[in-house]
Structures are given as structure tokens and as C-alpha cells.
Design a protein around this motif. Structure first.
Motif, PDB file in Angstrom:
ATOM      1  N   SER A 118       8.373   4.849   0.189  1.00 37.61           N
ATOM      2  CA  SER A 118       7.904   4.121  -0.992  1.00 37.61           C
ATOM      3  C   SER A 118       8.574   2.763  -1.033  1.00 37.61           C
ATOM      4  O   SER A 118       9.603   2.536  -0.391  1.00 37.61           O
ATOM      5  CB  SER A 118       8.215   4.898  -2.271  1.00 37.61           C
ATOM      6  OG  SER A 118       9.606   4.932  -2.505  1.00 37.61           O
ATOM      7  N   ARG A 119       7.946   1.874  -1.776  1.00 35.62           N
ATOM      8  CA  ARG A 119       8.547   0.559  -1.999  1.00 35.62           C
ATOM      9  C   ARG A 119       8.973   0.459  -3.452  1.00 35.62           C
ATOM     10  O   ARG A 119       8.194   0.718  -4.358  1.00 35.62           O
ATOM     11  CB  ARG A 119       7.559  -0.559  -1.682  1.00 35.62           C
ATOM     12  CG  ARG A 119       8.195  -1.949  -1.867  1.00 35.62           C
ATOM     13  CD  ARG A 119       7.203  -3.076  -1.672  1.00 35.62           C
ATOM     14  NE  ARG A 119       7.818  -4.367  -1.976  1.00 35.62           N
ATOM     15  CZ  ARG A 119       7.195  -5.372  -2.564  1.00 35.62           C
ATOM     16  NH1 ARG A 119       5.928  -5.251  -2.914  1.00 35.62           N
ATOM     17  NH2 ARG A 119       7.821  -6.505  -2.813  1.00 35.62           N
ATOM     18  N   PHE A 120      10.237   0.078  -3.647  1.00 37.19           N
ATOM     19  CA  PHE A 120      10.779  -0.024  -4.993  1.00 37.19           C
ATOM     20  C   PHE A 120      10.521  -1.372  -5.626  1.00 37.19           C
ATOM     21  O   PHE A 120      10.586  -1.538  -6.828  1.00 37.19           O
ATOM     22  CB  PHE A 120      12.291   0.251  -4.956  1.00 37.19           C
ATOM     23  CG  PHE A 120      12.641   1.613  -5.468  1.00 37.19           C
ATOM     24  CD1 PHE A 120      11.888   2.714  -5.122  1.00 37.19           C
ATOM     25  CD2 PHE A 120      13.717   1.788  -6.307  1.00 37.19           C
ATOM     26  CE1 PHE A 120      12.198   3.975  -5.607  1.00 37.19           C
ATOM     27  CE2 PHE A 120      14.041   3.038  -6.796  1.00 37.19           C
ATOM     28  CZ  PHE A 120      13.280   4.135  -6.439  1.00 37.19           C
ATOM     29  N   GLY A 121      10.228  -2.378  -4.817  1.00 35.12           N
ATOM     30  CA  GLY A 121      10.059  -3.735  -5.326  1.00 35.12           C
ATOM     31  C   GLY A 121      10.984  -4.675  -4.590  1.00 35.12           C
ATOM     32  O   GLY A 121      12.015  -4.269  -4.046  1.00 35.12           O
ATOM     33  N   GLY A 167       0.793  -1.215   0.000  1.00 35.74           N
ATOM     34  CA  GLY A 167       0.000   0.000   0.000  1.00 35.74           C
ATOM     35  C   GLY A 167       0.828   1.268   0.000  1.00 35.74           C
ATOM     36  O   GLY A 167       0.279   2.378   0.017  1.00 35.74           O
ATOM     37  N   LEU A 168       2.150   1.147  -0.032  1.00 37.54           N
ATOM     38  CA  LEU A 168       3.014   2.324  -0.076  1.00 37.54           C
ATOM     39  C   LEU A 168       3.083   2.873  -1.501  1.00 37.54           C
ATOM     40  O   LEU A 168       2.853   2.146  -2.467  1.00 37.54           O
ATOM     41  CB  LEU A 168       4.428   1.960   0.383  1.00 37.54           C
ATOM     42  CG  LEU A 168       4.614   1.573   1.853  1.00 37.54           C
ATOM     43  CD1 LEU A 168       6.040   1.082   2.081  1.00 37.54           C
ATOM     44  CD2 LEU A 168       4.298   2.739   2.776  1.00 37.54           C
ATOM     45  N   PRO A 169       3.416   4.156  -1.660  1.00 26.33           N
ATOM     46  CA  PRO A 169       3.668   4.678  -3.013  1.00 26.33           C
ATOM     47  C   PRO A 169       4.780   3.873  -3.682  1.00 26.33           C
ATOM     48  O   PRO A 169       5.691   3.372  -3.008  1.00 26.33           O
ATOM     49  CB  PRO A 169       4.110   6.121  -2.754  1.00 26.33           C
ATOM     50  CG  PRO A 169       3.516   6.473  -1.424  1.00 26.33           C
ATOM     51  CD  PRO A 169       3.523   5.202  -0.626  1.00 26.33           C
ATOM     52  N   ASN A 170       4.702   3.755  -5.010  1.00 25.14           N
ATOM     53  CA  ASN A 170       5.705   2.974  -5.719  1.00 25.14           C
ATOM     54  C   ASN A 170       6.811   3.868  -6.272  1.00 25.14           C
ATOM     55  O   ASN A 170       6.854   5.069  -6.012  1.00 25.14           O
ATOM     56  CB  ASN A 170       5.066   2.128  -6.823  1.00 25.14           C
ATOM     57  CG  ASN A 170       4.355   2.978  -7.856  1.00 25.14           C
ATOM     58  OD1 ASN A 170       4.583   4.194  -7.954  1.00 25.14           O
ATOM     59  ND2 ASN A 170       3.485   2.376  -8.638  1.00 25.14           N
ATOM     60  N   ARG A 171       7.697   3.287  -7.053  1.00 22.24           N
ATOM     61  CA  ARG A 171       8.851   4.024  -7.560  1.00 22.24           C
ATOM     62  C   ARG A 171       8.443   5.147  -8.509  1.00 22.24           C
ATOM     63  O   ARG A 171       9.158   6.138  -8.633  1.00 22.24           O
ATOM     64  CB  ARG A 171       9.830   3.073  -8.244  1.00 22.24           C
ATOM     65  CG  ARG A 171       9.334   2.414  -9.512  1.00 22.24           C
ATOM     66  CD  ARG A 171      10.458   1.669 -10.201  1.00 22.24           C
ATOM     67  NE  ARG A 171      10.943   0.566  -9.384  1.00 22.24           N
ATOM     68  CZ  ARG A 171      12.194   0.146  -9.398  1.00 22.24           C
ATOM     69  NH1 ARG A 171      13.081   0.736 -10.161  1.00 22.24           N
ATOM     70  NH2 ARG A 171      12.571  -0.878  -8.659  1.00 22.24           N
ATOM     71  N   VAL A 172       7.302   4.992  -9.194  1.00 23.58           N
ATOM     72  CA  VAL A 172       6.823   6.063 -10.088  1.00 23.58           C
ATOM     73  C   VAL A 172       6.549   7.324  -9.288  1.00 23.58           C
ATOM     74  O   VAL A 172       6.940   8.433  -9.677  1.00 23.58           O
ATOM     75  CB  VAL A 172       5.563   5.604 -10.845  1.00 23.58           C
ATOM     76  CG1 VAL A 172       4.997   6.743 -11.676  1.00 23.58           C
ATOM     77  CG2 VAL A 172       5.870   4.401 -11.718  1.00 23.58           C
ATOM     78  N   VAL A 173       5.878   7.142  -8.156  1.00 26.77           N
ATOM     79  CA  VAL A 173       5.559   8.294  -7.302  1.00 26.77           C
ATOM     80  C   VAL A 173       6.839   8.905  -6.746  1.00 26.77           C
ATOM     81  O   VAL A 173       7.003  10.134  -6.741  1.00 26.77           O
ATOM     82  CB  VAL A 173       4.630   7.863  -6.151  1.00 26.77           C
ATOM     83  CG1 VAL A 173       4.392   9.024  -5.191  1.00 26.77           C
ATOM     84  CG2 VAL A 173       3.308   7.357  -6.704  1.00 26.77           C
ATOM     85  N   LEU A 174       7.743   8.061  -6.270  1.00 27.21           N
ATOM     86  CA  LEU A 174       8.982   8.583  -5.693  1.00 27.21           C
ATOM     87  C   LEU A 174       9.756   9.407  -6.715  1.00 27.21           C
ATOM     88  O   LEU A 174      10.189  10.525  -6.413  1.00 27.21           O
ATOM     89  CB  LEU A 174       9.851   7.431  -5.193  1.00 27.21           C
ATOM     90  CG  LEU A 174      11.190   7.897  -4.598  1.00 27.21           C
ATOM     91  CD1 LEU A 174      10.993   8.483  -3.218  1.00 27.21           C
ATOM     92  CD2 LEU A 174      12.200   6.763  -4.549  1.00 27.21           C
TER      93      LEU A 174
END
Length: 643
Positions: free
Chosen positions: A292-295, A218-225
């Protein structure tokens, strides 16, 4: 108006209402069907992602053999695993059903999946000559196929949406033509349209969330970061507040996945996300934090409004301490930890550069022993390039036969004779000459090369030891990583069988770190090795925290006292006491004790007096290749004196 006429009008109105109701019902059913078809955006996204992964795999393969490209085997294997997973998804479920009107695409997808499964052995052996080209040739027939499939699905979805819009327009004109008595139908239609619009709006919102939010945590992903970093950099002012990006990589997360499964790993990632939310406030004064979570097991934090690096260090320390605490997941108590790389915005830095800098700092934090954090420094880039060049050279070294085993004698000081030799790996670099083991061994372990190289070391050591006279043994060090390879026992068995060496003459040395990674599985492996007849020695005894407890969990055949204690026996009474205690412990347990690092005659006399049974060190000679070994102590001493 006569009653007959009135009844006729009423009948017409009622009939109109009924027709309108039926018509509305038909349109509503069609509308719901169209909405279901709109969900094709998700398969279209899956197809486009598969096409992108196909291109990425081809690119990584093309870059793999180019010197200095930075692309290694693990990265190619990762892209291969992602692509084959994507293609399997496309060959299943709703997506497969969408292509029923395109049999050619269905057939292409199935052929691609078959081709990918067939090239798995080539991916695992990319370093072998010709493997890369074979993989590329296998992929060529499918160039553009995934892109065509994605385009087909997208066009199909667009047709459905367009048809649905036409139905709505037709509905509007039908109701515009109905008399005032059918206004109620128009109101109902408006209500239905309003409801449908809300559903569409919600669907668009969900799509937006999926595109910008990590589905697992549920965290923002790398696109958002990346977007936030770009915007924050444009707002920076000279001599004003700055920003920082911190990369987090979970320590030992792979061990959790390997030991407990990916389901437990996913639950652990959720728990990590919750703990990060708890220990990282959205704002601290004028500082703003974005998690954010990068994966995979990678997370990132963007801090804006920073005045001093100490603010980043304080947050990093807090995170390290928070993630060091145990996690309770699916009834298991799990211990991980994290390493953090921090990059502060420098003058004219781009979003890509600051993210790269954070990644470099993370790499150095992990190299420093994990469970810590590092700030980016300019020379890290040079070090990283040197490390990557070393990795490339190491991969070539195996196929080019640049490795060789040297042997250092182990002396039985009670019998005054050579008891055996310890095998030590040496690397003849074609340009640099001998590369120090401390420089390349950690790289071999990090890149996973230690598993195939370890098998070669065991095989070569057994082969050369089989030519030695008497019952001289050969000692081989095992890395903790080799114990994760379930084929270790079979590899040792094969080496013994092919060389003809008696199992009692092979001695495997392990350190406490081997037992730390998975005590139950490791002890089981040790017992399997013992059943082969192999001897097991505990190396560097006394440097860890639980050496004594491990002597209870597994009956070792030999204890090796770390050279750090031997080196300072003359200056420090505590070191001498430790050596004496370990020698007495070994004697009471019936285990020989080897004192490492003997460099002087005085040290030899001291370990003899302490009760050690064996000794090893430069006093008896430096490691030599097998062709230069002598097998008697008299000849060894003569050779040392001559040298």
C-alpha cells in the motif's frame, strides 16, 4: 370498427407513442442532468477534507507549544500547506460554481484563503513568541465555516438525487397507465433504466475504488492497510503464524522533487510502485503480502502467515536491493533507495500500536545511514521520546541564546605561528550543561534548524574574527543541507559586510558529501563564494570515494587530512603513506595541507616530515570561547603547559 375509427385509434396510438417518446426524451435529458449533479459527492468530499485539515491545523498549533507533545514546526507547516492547497481548490472550478446560490459561503472561502496566505510568515517563524497565538486567532473567525460549506454541498447533492428518484417513480406510474399498445415504450423504459442503473453501479464502484485506492500509483491506500491489519490481528492464534508491518521511506526523494520537479517525482513514485509489485509476490507459500501507499514517498507492506522474522528480513533485503537500482524517468537516470522499519505483531498489540512500532523502526533505519532495515525493539520508544525532547530543547536554544562558538587553533608549522582558528559550535543546555556536538548536530540537520543556525554561525564567526590581529583566518564548517538553501551566498556576503572582515580571512570547509548531492549546482555555488573572495577548504580528505575527482571539478584553497589517518601513522605504514601522498599532492597543486587530530609531539614531527604545511589538534590546545583565545604560539604553548 369503421376505418375512420381505426384511423382515429391508430392516430391516438401513434400520438401516444409520440407523446411517450417525447416524454421519455425529456426525462432522459433530466436524468442525465441529475447524474451530472450527483458528481457533487466529490466536491463534498473535498470540502469535508478541507474542514478536517482545518481542525488538524488548529490541533497541531495547540499542541506545538505544549512540552512533550511531539508536534514540531515541520508538522505544523505540513498541515498548513495541505489546508491552503485544499482551500485554493475549493475557490476554483466546479466547486465554486456549486455555491452560487450561497454568496455568503463564497465570500467566507475567499476570506479564508486570504487569511491563510497572510499568516505564512507566522507559520515559518512559529518558534518566535506569540506567533502560534496569532495564527490561532486568525483561524478562529472561520471555525465551522468549512463544515457548513461541506454540509451545504452534501444537502444540495441529496436534493438532486431525491428529485431524480421522484422522476423515476413518476415515469413508472405513467407507463403503468398506458395501454398494451404502449408496452414497447415500457420495454424501452426498462432498457433505459437498466442502463442508468449500470451507470450508477459503476459510479458507486468508482467511488469505492477512489476511497480505497491511491490515485497516483493504483496501490491500496492507508485505509485498506489499516482495515487489513485489524482483520489479520483478530485472526491471530496463540503460538500460530503471525503478521508483520513494514514501513518504507524513499531515500533522497526530496532531492528529486527539488531538482527535477514534482511531475518527475510523481512519475518516480509510479515506477517505484511497479518495481515493488514486481519484487513482492502476492503470496509466498502461506505468507500473504499486501502493498500500500501511505502518501508522499511512504509505502507499507502487510505480511500475514509469517513463522519467523527471517522471512520479513529476506523480503526487506530484496526490496532494498531492488530500489537501489537506477530508475529511468522522463529521460533522467535517478538513484534513490529505501529505508525500512519492520514491526512484528506482539501479544495484545493494537493496529495503531503495530503501525507506530513500524514507524519507529523506520526512523532508526534512517538514522543508521539509510538503505537498510531495522526491526522494532521495545527501547526504541524511549529513544524516540528522548529525541523529540532534544528537538524541543534545540528549538528553544536558538531563541534563548544557548549556543556559543568555540575556536581551535590551526598552526602553520612552516612559519611556526598561529594561522587562524576553526569555529566549532557548542551548546550550553540549562540543565544538562554542555551537550556533545555529536549528539545534537545530526538532530539540527534532520530538523532543518541548520539553515538559520548556520547563518548565525557564519555571522558570529566573522564578527569575532574581525577583532583578531593580523591576517588570522577563521574556518567555518558548512553542512550539505546549507547548500540547498539558495540564500547561502547572500548570507556569507551579509556576514562579511556587517562584520567588516576581509573575505580572504574567511575559510569555508566542506566535505565530499556536499559535492555528492548535486555536483553542478554545488560547484556553481562554490564559484560564487570564490568570487566573494572567500577561501574554500576540502575537509576530511581521503575518507570518501571521489576526493581526487572533485579536486579537478573545483580548485580548492586547502586540503584537510582526516584525523583517522594521522592517529594511526605510528602503527600503520599505509596511513603514513597516505598522509605523505596527500601532502605531496597538495604541494604539487599549490594547496596547503592541514593534518587534523595532532595530539602528541611525535605525531607533529611525523606530519612535518611528511610535508604537511599546517596542523590542528589537542596538542596545541582544546577549543576555547573567543574571550579566552591567545593569538601567538608562545602564549598558546604557555597556556597549554599551565593547563
Amino acid at each position: 370498427m369503421s376505418l375512420r375509427t381505426f384511423k382515429t385509434v391508430i392516430a391516438l396510438v401513434i400520438g401516444g407513442f409520440l407523446i411517450a417518446a417525447i416524454y421519455i426524451s425529456v426525462l432522459v435529458v433530466q436524468r442525465q442532468g441529475a447524474l451530472r449533479q450527483i458528481s457533487v459527492y466529490n466536491p463534498a468530499w473535498e470540502a469535508s477534507q478541507a474542514a478536517s485539515e482545518f481542525v488538524r491545523l488548529e490541533h497541531r498549533l495547540s499542541e506545538f507549544e505544549r512540552p512533550g507533545s511531539g508536534v514540531d514546526k515541520d508538522e505544523v507547516a505540513l498541515r498548513y500547506d495541505i489546508l491552503i492547497g485544499r482551500v485554493k481548490m475549493l475557490n476554483e472550478g466546479d466547486f465554486h460554481a456549486l455555491l452560487r446560490r450561497e454568496p455568503e459561503h463564497q465570500a467566507n472561502l475567499q476570506r479564508l484563503e486570504t487569511a491563510l496566505e497572510a499568516m505564512e510568515p507566522l507559520i515559518q517563524n512559529l518558534e518566535q513568541p506569540g506567533s502560534v497565538q496569532k495564527v490561532i486567532d486568525s483561524l478562529k473567525p472561520f471555525d465551522g465555516s468549512l463544515a457548513q460549506i461541506a454540509s451545504t454541498v452534501l444537502i444540495y447533492g441529496s436534493e438532486i438525487v431525491q428529485q431524480d428518484q421522484h422522476e423515476l417513480i413518476r415515469l413508472h406510474w405513467v407507463f403503468s397507465a398506458i395501454a398494451a399498445s404502449l408496452i414497447l415504450i415500457g420495454v424501452v423504459l426498462i432498457l433505459l433504466l437498466n442502463r442508468h442503473n449500470r451507470l450508477l453501479g459503476r459510479a458507486h464502484e468508482e467511488l469505492h475504488v477512489l476511497a480505497h485506492q491511491d490515485a497516483l500509483t493504483g496501490l491500496p491506500n492507508r485505509v485498506v492497510l489499516r482495515s487489513e491489519v485489524e482483520q489479520a490481528l483478530t485472526r491471530l492464534k496463540p503460538n500460530g503464524r503471525t503478521l508483520a508491518v513494514s514501513y518504507l521511506d524513499l531515500d533522497h526523494f526530496k532531492d528529486v522533487n527539488d531538482s527535477f520537479g514534482h511531475e518527475t517525482g510523481d512519475e518516480l513514485l509510479k515506477a517505484v510502485a511497479e518495481r515493488l509489485r514486481a519484487c513482492i509476490p502476492a503470496s509466498e507459500g502461506q505468507v500473504r503480502n499486501l502493498i500500500s501507499r501511505f502518501g508522499g514517498d511512504e509505502f507499507a507492506i502487510l505480511q500475514t502467515g509469517i513463522r519467523r522474522p527471517e522471512e520479513c528480513a529476506a523480503l526487506a533485503s530484496r526490496i532494498v536491493e531492488a530500489l537501489r537500482e537506477p530508475f529511468s524517468v522522463n529521460g533522467q537516470e535517478l538513484f534513490i533507495g529505501t529505508s525500512i522499519g519492520i514491526a512484528l505483531a506482539q501479544k495484545n498489540v493494537t493496529p495503531s500500536q503495530i503501525l507506530k512500532h513500524a514507524d519507529m523502526a523506520l526512523y532508526h533505519a534512517k538514522a543508521d545511514g539509510r538503505g537498510t532495515f531495522r526491526f522494532f525493539e521495545p527501547d526504541m520508544d524511549e529513544q524516540l521520546q528522548a529525541r523529540r525532547a532534544l528537538e524541543v530543547d534545540l528549538r528553544k536554544a536558538m531563541s534563548n541564546g544557548e549556543f556559543e562558538l568555540f575556536y581551535q587553533p590551526q598552526i602553520n608549522i612552516q612559519k611556526n605561528e598561529i594561522g587562524g582558528f576553526e569555529a566549532l559550535l557548542r551548546w550550553h543546555h540549562p540543565e544538562r550543561g554542555f551537550v556533545p556536538p555529536a549528539e545534537f548536530i545530526p538532530v539540527i540537520e534532520d530538523t532543518g534548524l541548520i539553515s538559520p543556525l548556520g547563518d548565525w554561525i557564519i555571522e558570529q564567526a566573522c564578527k569575532e574574527a574581525a577583532t583578531w590581529p593580523g591576517e588570522m583566518h577563521v574556518a567555518v564548517n558548512l553542512s550539505p543541507i546549507q547548500f540547498r538553501n539558495r540564500g547561502l551566498v547572500q548570507s556569507v556576503s551579509n556576514a562579511l559586510a556587517s562584520s567588516g572582515l576581509s573575505p580572504q580571512r574567511l575559510e569555508l570547509e566542506i566535505t565530499e558529501s556536499v559535492l555528492l548531492q548535486d555536483n553542478e549546482m554545488t560547484v556553481s555555488t562554490l564559484h560564487q563564494l570564490r568570487r566573494l573572495g572567500v577561501r574554500i577548504a576540502m575537509d576530511d580528505f581521503g575518507t570518501g570515494y571521489s576526493s581526487l575527482s572533485y579536486l579537478r571539478s573545483f580548485p580548492f584553497d586547502k586540503i584537510k587530512i582526516d584525523q583517522s589517518f594521522v592517529r594511526e601513522m605510528s602503527q600503520r605504514a599505509d596511513c603514513l603513506a597516505i598522509v605523505q601522498s596527500v601532502a605531496n599532492l597538495g604541494s604539487s597543486l599549490g594547496m596547503p595541507t592541514v593534518a587534523e587530530g595532532i595530539e602528541t609531539e611525535d605525531q607533529l614531527r611525523q606530519v612535518q616530515a611528511a610535508g604537511c604545511t599546517d596542523a590542528q589538534g589537542y596538542y596545541f590546545g582544546r577549543p576555547k570561547p573567543a574571550r579566552e583565545l591567545v593569538h601567538t604560539l608562545a602564549a598558546l604553548r604557555h597556556k597549554v603547559q599551565v593547563a
